[in-house]
Design an enzyme around this catalytic site. Structure first.
Site, mmCIF file in Angstrom:
data_model
loop_
_atom_site.group_PDB
_atom_site.id
_atom_site.type_symbol
_atom_site.label_atom_id
_atom_site.label_comp_id
_atom_site.label_asym_id
_atom_site.label_seq_id
_atom_site.Cartn_x
_atom_site.Cartn_y
_atom_site.Cartn_z
ATOM 1 N N ASP A 292 -10.774 53.668 6.886
ATOM 2 C CA ASP A 292 -12.198 53.353 6.823
ATOM 3 C C ASP A 292 -12.737 53.207 8.235
ATOM 4 O OD1 ASP A 292 -10.727 51.088 7.408
ATOM 5 O OD2 ASP A 292 -12.059 49.717 6.348
ATOM 6 N N GLN B 16 -17.080 49.033 2.153
ATOM 7 C CA GLN B 16 -17.732 48.528 3.364
ATOM 8 C C GLN B 16 -19.226 48.357 3.080
ATOM 9 O OE1 GLN B 16 -16.469 47.439 6.138
ATOM 10 N NE2 GLN B 16 -14.326 48.134 6.075
ATOM 11 N N GLY C 286 -14.780 44.207 6.044
ATOM 12 C CA GLY C 286 -15.948 43.934 6.882
ATOM 13 C C GLY C 286 -16.658 42.636 6.606
ATOM 14 N N ASP D 153 -1.794 48.365 5.889
ATOM 15 C CA ASP D 153 -3.172 48.586 6.266
ATOM 16 C C ASP D 153 -3.282 50.025 6.783
ATOM 17 O OD1 ASP D 153 -5.712 48.209 7.011
ATOM 18 O OD2 ASP D 153 -5.321 46.465 8.278
ATOM 19 N N SER D 154 -4.494 50.564 6.770
ATOM 20 C CA SER D 154 -4.649 51.962 7.193
ATOM 21 C C SER D 154 -4.721 52.109 8.702
ATOM 22 C CB SER D 154 -5.931 52.529 6.603
ATOM 23 O OG SER D 154 -7.045 51.856 7.157
ATOM 24 N N GLY D 155 -4.914 51.005 9.405
ATOM 25 C CA GLY D 155 -5.014 51.099 10.856
ATOM 26 C C GLY D 155 -6.444 51.230 11.360
ATOM 27 N N GLY D 156 -7.380 51.483 10.447
ATOM 28 C CA GLY D 156 -8.770 51.653 10.866
ATOM 29 C C GLY D 156 -9.277 50.450 11.645
ATOM 30 N N PHE D 157 -9.058 49.290 11.101
ATOM 31 C CA PHE D 157 -9.555 48.072 11.732
ATOM 32 C C PHE D 157 -8.997 47.905 13.151
ATOM 33 C CE2 PHE D 157 -9.721 43.498 12.547
ATOM 34 C CZ PHE D 157 -10.987 43.163 12.106
ATOM 35 N N CYS E 291 8.466 19.751 6.722
ATOM 36 C CA CYS E 291 8.040 18.401 6.334
ATOM 37 C C CYS E 291 9.206 17.580 5.789
ATOM 38 C CB CYS E 291 6.901 18.469 5.320
ATOM 39 S SG CYS E 291 5.338 18.953 6.104
ATOM 40 N N CYS F 194 7.616 21.784 2.147
ATOM 41 C CA CYS F 194 8.249 22.757 3.047
ATOM 42 C C CYS F 194 9.421 22.137 3.786
ATOM 43 C CB CYS F 194 7.228 23.339 4.018
ATOM 44 S SG CYS F 194 6.942 22.365 5.505
ATOM 45 N N HIS G 285 5.495 25.734 8.157
ATOM 46 C CA HIS G 285 4.661 24.751 7.440
ATOM 47 C C HIS G 285 3.345 25.367 6.969
ATOM 48 C CE1 HIS G 285 2.374 21.301 6.202
ATOM 49 N NE2 HIS G 285 1.396 21.796 6.936
ATOM 50 N N CYS H 125 4.054 17.478 1.275
ATOM 51 C CA CYS H 125 4.337 18.914 1.381
ATOM 52 C C CYS H 125 5.817 19.151 1.100
ATOM 53 C CB CYS H 125 3.963 19.397 2.775
ATOM 54 S SG CYS H 125 4.447 21.107 3.100
ATOM 55 N N ASP I 66 -5.346 38.385 2.824
ATOM 56 C CA ASP I 66 -4.451 38.382 3.983
ATOM 57 C C ASP I 66 -5.243 37.796 5.116
ATOM 58 O OD1 ASP I 66 -6.071 40.976 4.548
ATOM 59 O OD2 ASP I 66 -4.986 40.602 6.392
#
Lengths: 389, 389
Positions: free
Chosen positions: A148, A197, A224, A94-98, A317, A314, A343, A312, A274
Site C-alpha cells: 500500500d 487507507q 494509516g 507486513d508488505s513493507g510499504g509503511f 513479577c 509474568c 513484563h 501480574c 500489532d
C-alpha cells in the site's frame, strides 16, 4: 486449497466486540489478538521460547527489513521465516510499504511501484506489488499483506485520494500475483489481506474499502491511523471501515496501540493488533501495567522491593522487584531490556485474554469500564504508530 | 556454628584432579566448578532462570561494584544479594581488591587500607579489611574473600614483596573482623577464603601461602595469575601454591580462564574457577565450542543452517542455527548477546560436568588428552584475566 479460516466464536451482546479463531497452517490463533512485532526475525530482546512463555500466539515479521537483511532468499533457503527464527506458531508479514515510506526520505512512487534507497547502505531497490508478494511467499508467513502507499497525518484530500488510487490498483496486482504464485505451487496456504487507507477522509475510507471488498480478501487491515489525528477521528474512521467489512472477515487495526485504545477498538469489532509500544517502551524503562505506565528508573522505586505488579502473572513479577529492575537499568545491564519486555508483552497478552473472557461471558462493557477506570492513559503514547521497531 | 563444608568425593588415580562437594547455606556445589561472573548482581544478559537452565551451581558477585551501585545497604534491606537478584543457589563475593586496583589509576594504599575514587562519579572511598568484610556480610554471599593487594604482571620482586606483606596483614584483620561480626550475630554461616599472592616469584608465593595457612581459612584462592605471564610460569605457580594448601581445603584459581587452562588446572588439583571470558567473548560474537572459538559473525556462517555445535545440549544449539545467530549479531539485536552467552556458559558448565565424570571413572587423563587434542586454543584468550565484566 486454502487452509486459512476465520470463525467467530461469540459476539458480545452489548457491543461489537467478538471472539474468534483464525486458522492458519501453523495453528490456530484466538482473537482479539495482539501480535508482538518481530521486525528483523526477532521480537527485540526475546527468544522464541520467551514468546511462547509469554503466550504470544502470532507474531509479525517485516518484509522491508528482512528483504534487506538477511534477504528473503536466504530465509527461503533456511526453510522459511518460521524455521529461520525457530517459531512454529503463525506469522504475519507486513508488505513493507509503511517502512519504505517512513524510513526513507527519498522514495519515488509511480504506478509501477516504489523506488527507494536502503536505509542501511543507500543501495537502490524497487518494490512492486508483484515483488512484495514474491518476497512474502519466500518468507512463508501465514498471513501476508498487500503493498500500500500509506499517507501520514496530516495529509491533503488530494494526496490521500491519489495514494488511495495507487493502493487499490496495487491491491489488485498483489491479488493477481498471489494467485499466480499459488498456481505455480509456491506456498499456497498463505492468506493475503487487503489494507484500507484513506487518511481521515470518510469518503476516501469508504472508496478504499469498497474497492478492496470487490477483491474479496480473506481479511482486511485498517492502515494509516493513530498517526497523530484526534482520538475521536481515529475511532470514527475505525467504525466507518468496520462497517464496510463483512462481519465474517477478520479486521486488523495496524500499528495500534495503547492498552486503552486496543480495548476501545475491541469494543468496536477489531480482531487483530500489532504495535511496537510494549516492546519499544520497555527498552526505555517504561512498563505497561493495569494502572498505566510505570517508569522503573524513577527514584521512588530505588528501595521498592515489591514486584512491578503483584497481581501480574509474568515471570518477571514472580521473581524480581522494582528495585532490582531499576538497578539493572541504572547499571546498563542488557538483561533489563529483556525483563522489561517480558513484563510489558505479557501484560498485552493478558489484556487480550481477559477481554476475550469478558466477551465470552457477555460482560465485556462492564469489564471495559472497569479497566478504563483503573488505567491511567498517557497521552505521550498515543502518537507512536509504527509498524517496526 | 559454621555450615560451610568441603568434602572430597574422589581423587583421580593418575593426576591430582579431584571431585568434591562444597556445602553452603544455599545448597551444595560439586567441584570442580566454574562460577559465572555476576558483577552487578546479574550475569550479563541472563536472568536467574537462565542460569539455572544452563546448570550454574554457584555464581560470583563483585563487592566493589555492588558497594558503589546499588550499595550494600540497599541489598541488605532487600534481604541480601540472593533475594535481591532472585538466585537461591550459592554466591561467592569477591573482596573488591582487584577492581579497586584495576579500575582506578589513582589509588592510595597504606597499612590502613586502600583509598580510591569511584570509576562512576569520582567520589572518594576507603576500603579497609574490616570494611570489605562488613560489606560482604551485608551482601550475604556464601563464600566471601579477604581484601588483598593484587599485583599485575610484570612486577618487581620488591613491589610484589611489599604487596604480599600488606595482603597477609590484611588477611589477619579480615579474619578478625569476620569473627567479630559472626559473634555479633551477623550472617554467621559465611565462609571466608584467603588469597595467595606473590606474583611469579616462588619464594613470595610460598611466603604468602605460609602466612595464610596459619590463619586456617576454610578455603584458599590463588590470585594474580593469568595476567600475561608465560603459561609455564602460571602452572609452576599453581603447583607451588597447591603444594602449600592442605588437601582437604578447596582451591580456587581466580580469573582463570580458557577451557584448556581450566582442564590443565583441574588436573593439578584446582576445584574452583571464575572468569569473564565465556560471557564477555559471547557478547563480542566469539563463542566457545569443543573445537575452540567460533566467530559467529564470519561470512562463512551466513548460510550455515546447522547449530553452533550439533552435539551441544544447550537450548540455543537445539533451536537456532549459526546463520540465524549471525543475523542477530549483524542486525544489532540484543537477543544475540543472550543467546551467545547461554551457549558459551553452557559449554563451560558442561566442560566441568564431563571433567567430573572422567575423574569419577579414573579416566581423567585420557579424557584430558582427547579434549586438548580436539580443542584449538586461541592465544588471544590467554591474557584476559579479569574478575569483573
Amino acid at each position: 486449497m486454502n487452509s486459512f479460516e476465520f470463525r467467530i466464536v461469540k459476539k458480545d451482546k452489548n457491543s461489537k466486540a467478538r471472539v474468534g479463531v483464525i486458522k492458519t497452517p501453523h495453528g490456530e490463533v484466538s482473537t482479539p489478538v495482539f501480535m508482538p512485532v518481530g521486525t528483523q526475525a526477532s521480537v527485540k530482546t526475546l527468544s522464541s521460547e520467551d514468546l511462547k512463555e509469554i503466550g504470544a500466539e502470532m507474531i509479525l515479521g517485516n518484509t522491508y527489513h528482512l528483504y534487506l537483511r538477511p534477504g528473503d532468499q536466504l530465509i527461503q533457503k533456511a526453510g522459511g521465516l518460521h524455521k529461520f527464527m525457530s517459531w512454529d506458531r503463525p506469522i504475519l508479514t507486513d508488505s513493507g510499504g509503511f517502512q519504505v515510506f517512513s524510513l526513507n526520505s527519498l522514495t519515488k512512487t509511480s504506478e509501477e511501484g516504489v523506488r527507494f534507497q536502503s536505509h542501511l547502505d543507500g543501495s537502490y531497490h524497487l518494490f512492486t506489488p508483484e515483488k512484495v508478494i514474491e518476497i512474502q511467499h519466500a518468507l512463508g508467513g501465514d498471513i501476508i499483506m498487500v503493498l500500500d502507499e500509506p499517507v501520514f497525518y496530516p495529509c491533503s484530500f488530494e494526496q490521500a485520494e491519489r495514494a488511495n488510487q495507487l493502493t487499490s490498483n496495487w491491491a489488485k496486482r498483489c491479488e493477481q500475483a498471489h494467485k499466480e504464485l499459488k498456481n505455480k505451487g509456491f506456498k499456497h496456504s498463505q492468506a493475503l489481506f487487503g489494507i484500507i487507507q484513506g487518511s481521515t477522509y470518510p469518503e476516501l475510507r469508504k472508496n478504499s474499502a469498497d474497492a478492496l471488498m470487490k477483491l474479496d480478501f480473506p481479511g482486511y487491515a485498517i492502515g494509516g491511523l493513530s498517526l497523530g489525528e484526534p482520538k475521536t477521528t481515529t475511532f470514527e474512521m475505525v467504525d466507518l471501515c468496520i462497517s464496510c467489512i463483512p462481519d465474517e472477515k477478520p479486521r486488523y487495526l495496524m500499528g495500534v496501540g495503547t492498552p486503552d485504545d486496543m480495548v476501545e477498538a475491541v469494543s468496536r469489532g477489531i480482531d487483530m493488533f500489532d504495535c511496537v509500544l510494549p516492546t519499544r517502551n520497555a527498552r526505555n524503562a517504561s512498563l505497561f501495567t493495569r494502572f498505566g505506565r510505570l517508569i522503573i528508573k524513577n527514584s521512588e522505586y530505588a528501595e521498592d522491593f515489591s514486584p512491578i505488579d503483584p497481581e501480574c502473572g509474568c515471570s518477571v513479577c514472580k521473581n524480581y522487584s522494582r528495585a532490582y529492575l531499576r538497578h539493572l537499568f541504572n547499571t546498563g545491564e542488557v538483561s533489563a531490556l529483556r525483563l522489561a519486555t517480558i513484563h510489558s508483552l505479557y501484560f498485552y497478552m493478558d489484556l487480550m485474554r481477559v477481554a476475550k473472557e469478558a466477551i465470552l461471558k457477555d460482560s465485556f462493557l462492564e469489564w471495559k469500564t472497569e479497566f478504563l477506570r483503573e488505567y491511567q492513559s498517557d497521552e505521550k503514547d498515543e502518537q507512536n504508530n509504527s509498524r517496526s521497531n
